[in-house]
Enzyme design. Sequence first.
Site, PDB file in Angstrom:
ATOM      1  N   HIS A  81       0.837  -1.207   0.000  1.00  0.00           N
ATOM      2  CA  HIS A  81       0.000   0.000   0.000  1.00  0.00           C
ATOM      3  C   HIS A  81       0.870   1.254   0.000  1.00  0.00           C
ATOM      4  O   HIS A  81       1.963   1.262   0.570  1.00  0.00           O
ATOM      5  CB  HIS A  81      -0.957   0.011   1.194  1.00  0.00           C
ATOM      6  N   ASP A  83      -0.418   4.449   0.929  1.00  0.00           N
ATOM      7  CA  ASP A  83      -0.809   5.479   1.893  1.00  0.00           C
ATOM      8  C   ASP A  83      -0.004   5.332   3.172  1.00  0.00           C
ATOM      9  O   ASP A  83       0.573   4.274   3.454  1.00  0.00           O
ATOM     10  CB  ASP A  83      -2.302   5.405   2.201  1.00  0.00           C
ATOM     11  N   GLU A 178      -4.856   1.559   3.046  1.00  0.00           N
ATOM     12  CA  GLU A 178      -4.711   0.397   3.925  1.00  0.00           C
ATOM     13  C   GLU A 178      -4.688   0.815   5.383  1.00  0.00           C
ATOM     14  O   GLU A 178      -5.230   0.124   6.253  1.00  0.00           O
ATOM     15  CB  GLU A 178      -3.417  -0.357   3.579  1.00  0.00           C
TER      16      GLU A 178
END
Length: 413
Positions: A81, A83, A178
């Site tokens: 992920h 983020d 996530e």
Amino acid sequence: MTNKQHIIDRFLSYVRIDTQSDPESTSTPSTMKQWDLANKLVDELKVIGMQDVTIDEHAYVMASLPANVPHEVPVIGFVSHFDTTPDFSGTNVNPQIVENYDGKDIVLNKEKNIILSPEYFDDLLQYKGKTIITTDGTTLLGADDKAGITEIMTAMEYLVNNPDILHGKIRVCFTPDEEIGRGAHKFDVEKFGAEWAYTMDGSQIGELEYENFNAARAVVKVEGKSVHPGYAKDKMVNSMYIAQDFINSLPRMETPEHTEDRQGFFHLSSINGDVEETILEYIIRDHDLGHFQARKEMMQDLASEICSQYDRDLITIEITDQYRNMREKVEPVMHIVDLARDAMEAVDIEPIIKPIRGGTDGAQLSFMGLPCPNIFAGGHNFHGKYEYVPVESMQKAAEVIVKLAELTAKKYE
């Protein structure tokens, strides 16, 4: 396998892009700035020679590396992920590089006297002589999970440039959000088209995980009655006192600071209240499904018991399940864990197989039909200013990905 400076440069280019997610947002991705890295990854995947590179309307980035063997091999995938957590600032990340770490204190910020010390973070001592990337003490680093992206990208580039390494078709995906529990919500498993996958989202070198918490969120609302305090006898009901009774009636030692390994807990994450109303927010965690259900029932039973003492419904609880333990989906296909373990051992890494005291995209993906164990990405002290990652751990993680691809193709000859 990989030039150290190349992997450093790639990692730094990712962490300097702010991709913090926002749990209050209802969009996907939850913040527009996540698009900045997502679009960069699309361009980079094309440059290194990946095929079928796509990005959808929710910023999920996917790409393929075609098979280079004549026989049928299951399609495998790798997921990370992009983020970073809303728990700590990810703006203006200014990484520091410590060459040949000497095992002593690392001054992250001299002005603010912020020190990364092995006396407190003893895991540092594993990395004497290594190159460590740290924060400057004012932000997180973002190794969770930009280290994983770095490793996947580096491994794919290596496989493209070394076609003599035989492998089946490989799919990669980079996801948003996530960190706020939504990384798999818009993941198109059918489009991804892998038989199984691995999230590169673990911590220290060697970690291999296929168990995680069963997880729920509980919002406890306590109603009171506000009356002028001078005339409150037998009339006022102070919701904060009732909330305090509720808090103190849960097992005090079954909290995060008193539990480890497979022990579950109740975690009171916030309190907001006055006389009229107090709201408690909890997360409930347990690896064992039966114990997990019992924890939810305990909270409901406690609320009923307190209400009965006041002969009125003062407490309401809303419990929302968040994710389940992936173990029940991975155990029937344990060969995918065995392959990961064999890949680690083949590149001289001792596997550390243990339960995750948290969750990953892989937990939700496993229940969506994509069994997805978790492999180390190398970082430590996630979600705060003491976060760091050894460069050599990222190099080794990339080697594991390459070896996994190779061993999978060989297994199905």
